[in-house]
Design a protein around this motif. Structure first.
Motif, PDB file in Angstrom:
ATOM      1  N   GLU A  46       0.835  -1.203   0.000  1.00  0.00           N
ATOM      2  CA  GLU A  46       0.000   0.000   0.000  1.00  0.00           C
ATOM      3  C   GLU A  46       0.868   1.250   0.000  1.00  0.00           C
ATOM      4  OE1 GLU A  46      -3.377   1.884   3.051  1.00  0.00           O
ATOM      5  OE2 GLU A  46      -1.881   0.470   3.763  1.00  0.00           O
ATOM      6  N   PHE A  47       0.509   2.210  -0.817  1.00  0.00           N
ATOM      7  CA  PHE A  47       1.190   3.498  -0.830  1.00  0.00           C
ATOM      8  C   PHE A  47       0.931   4.244   0.470  1.00  0.00           C
ATOM      9  CE2 PHE A  47       2.800   7.439  -2.393  1.00  0.00           C
ATOM     10  CZ  PHE A  47       1.907   8.426  -2.015  1.00  0.00           C
ATOM     11  N   VAL A  48       1.982   4.856   1.011  1.00  0.00           N
ATOM     12  CA  VAL A  48       1.864   5.647   2.241  1.00  0.00           C
ATOM     13  C   VAL A  48       2.104   7.132   1.943  1.00  0.00           C
ATOM     14  CG1 VAL A  48       2.847   6.081   4.523  1.00  0.00           C
ATOM     15  CG2 VAL A  48       2.543   3.724   3.714  1.00  0.00           C
ATOM     16  N   GLY A  49       3.222   7.432   1.314  1.00  0.00           N
ATOM     17  CA  GLY A  49       3.550   8.820   1.013  1.00  0.00           C
ATOM     18  C   GLY A  49       4.762   8.884   0.112  1.00  0.00           C
ATOM     19  N   VAL A  50       4.994  10.062  -0.473  1.00  0.00           N
ATOM     20  CA  VAL A  50       6.130  10.236  -1.378  1.00  0.00           C
ATOM     21  C   VAL A  50       6.619  11.671  -1.274  1.00  0.00           C
ATOM     22  CG1 VAL A  50       4.652  10.790  -3.357  1.00  0.00           C
ATOM     23  CG2 VAL A  50       6.968   9.900  -3.751  1.00  0.00           C
ATOM     24  N   LEU A  51       7.926  11.822  -1.497  1.00  0.00           N
ATOM     25  CA  LEU A  51       8.573  13.141  -1.440  1.00  0.00           C
ATOM     26  C   LEU A  51       9.490  13.295  -2.633  1.00  0.00           C
ATOM     27  CD1 LEU A  51      10.248  14.958   1.490  1.00  0.00           C
ATOM     28  CD2 LEU A  51      11.709  14.180  -0.379  1.00  0.00           C
ATOM     29  N   SER A  63      -5.297   7.521   4.321  1.00  0.00           N
ATOM     30  CA  SER A  63      -5.297   6.789   5.595  1.00  0.00           C
ATOM     31  C   SER A  63      -4.259   7.316   6.582  1.00  0.00           C
ATOM     32  CB  SER A  63      -5.059   5.299   5.342  1.00  0.00           C
ATOM     33  OG  SER A  63      -3.823   5.104   4.678  1.00  0.00           O
ATOM     34  N   VAL A  64      -3.263   8.050   6.100  1.00  0.00           N
ATOM     35  CA  VAL A  64      -2.203   8.535   6.993  1.00  0.00           C
ATOM     36  C   VAL A  64      -2.101  10.051   7.018  1.00  0.00           C
ATOM     37  CG1 VAL A  64      -0.894   6.434   6.546  1.00  0.00           C
ATOM     38  CG2 VAL A  64      -0.319   8.512   5.288  1.00  0.00           C
ATOM     39  N   PHE A  68       1.106  11.164   9.445  1.00  0.00           N
ATOM     40  CA  PHE A  68       2.446  10.823   8.972  1.00  0.00           C
ATOM     41  C   PHE A  68       3.025  12.004   8.199  1.00  0.00           C
ATOM     42  CE2 PHE A  68       1.959   5.886   8.601  1.00  0.00           C
ATOM     43  CZ  PHE A  68       1.486   5.844   9.892  1.00  0.00           C
ATOM     44  N   THR A  69       4.347  12.159   8.295  1.00  0.00           N
ATOM     45  CA  THR A  69       5.044  13.223   7.584  1.00  0.00           C
ATOM     46  C   THR A  69       6.322  12.675   6.964  1.00  0.00           C
ATOM     47  OG1 THR A  69       4.196  14.896   9.134  1.00  0.00           O
ATOM     48  CG2 THR A  69       6.077  15.517   7.750  1.00  0.00           C
ATOM     49  N   GLU A  89      -3.848  -0.729  13.129  1.00  0.00           N
ATOM     50  CA  GLU A  89      -4.012  -0.867  11.677  1.00  0.00           C
ATOM     51  C   GLU A  89      -2.788  -0.394  10.898  1.00  0.00           C
ATOM     52  OE1 GLU A  89      -7.469  -1.606  13.619  1.00  0.00           O
ATOM     53  OE2 GLU A  89      -6.479   0.352  13.711  1.00  0.00           O
ATOM     54  N   ASP A  90      -1.884   0.290  11.560  1.00  0.00           N
ATOM     55  CA  ASP A  90      -0.634   0.722  10.919  1.00  0.00           C
ATOM     56  C   ASP A  90       0.441  -0.357  10.961  1.00  0.00           C
ATOM     57  OD1 ASP A  90      -1.277   3.897  12.393  1.00  0.00           O
ATOM     58  OD2 ASP A  90      -1.503   3.391  10.264  1.00  0.00           O
TER      59      ASP A  90
END
Length: 122
Positions: A46-51, A63-64, A68-69, A89-90
């Protein structure tokens, strides 16, 4: 060849925080964006985040978002995932990955770290 190494996983109680690190061996066009993904047992990645390295622009999964950062330290070639208000769930193995583009599709990432386990107890 590019190598990514995650660290910082562990066991935390619900409501707690963890910071994951992703050390990138070198920055190239293939590492223009660093994404974070997670995979729980029996579930798809699952994708969480991208920078993006250049502008520091970030995008998050719904969901985050707000918990989340993703941030970066250019001098250390390291990207971080700060996780707050964690819930059971994380719980998952968290991976960082490198891509030319800041996208949500895991298939678009060329290099992956080995993953780090995050377990959130209730």
């Amino acid at each position: 060849q590019v190598q990514l190494v995650e660290s910082g996983g562990g066991l935390v109680q619900a409501g707690g925080s963890l910071r994951l690190s992703c050390a990138v061996s070198r920055r190239t066009g293939s590492t223009a964006a660093i994404g974070w993904f997670r995979q729980a047992p029996g579930k798809e990645r699952e994708f969480v985040g991208v920078l993006t390295w250049g502008g520091g622009r970030t995008t998050y999964a719904d969901s985050v978002k707000g918990r989340f950062t993703v941030s970066r330290d250019n001098a250390k070639n390291t990207v971080y995932l700060q996780m707050n208000s964690l819930t059971p769930e994380d719980t998952a193995v968290y991976y960082c990955a490198a891509s030319r583009f800041a996208i949500r599709d895991a298939g678009g990432y060329d290099y992956w770290g080995q993953g780090t386990q995050v377990t959130v107890s209730s």
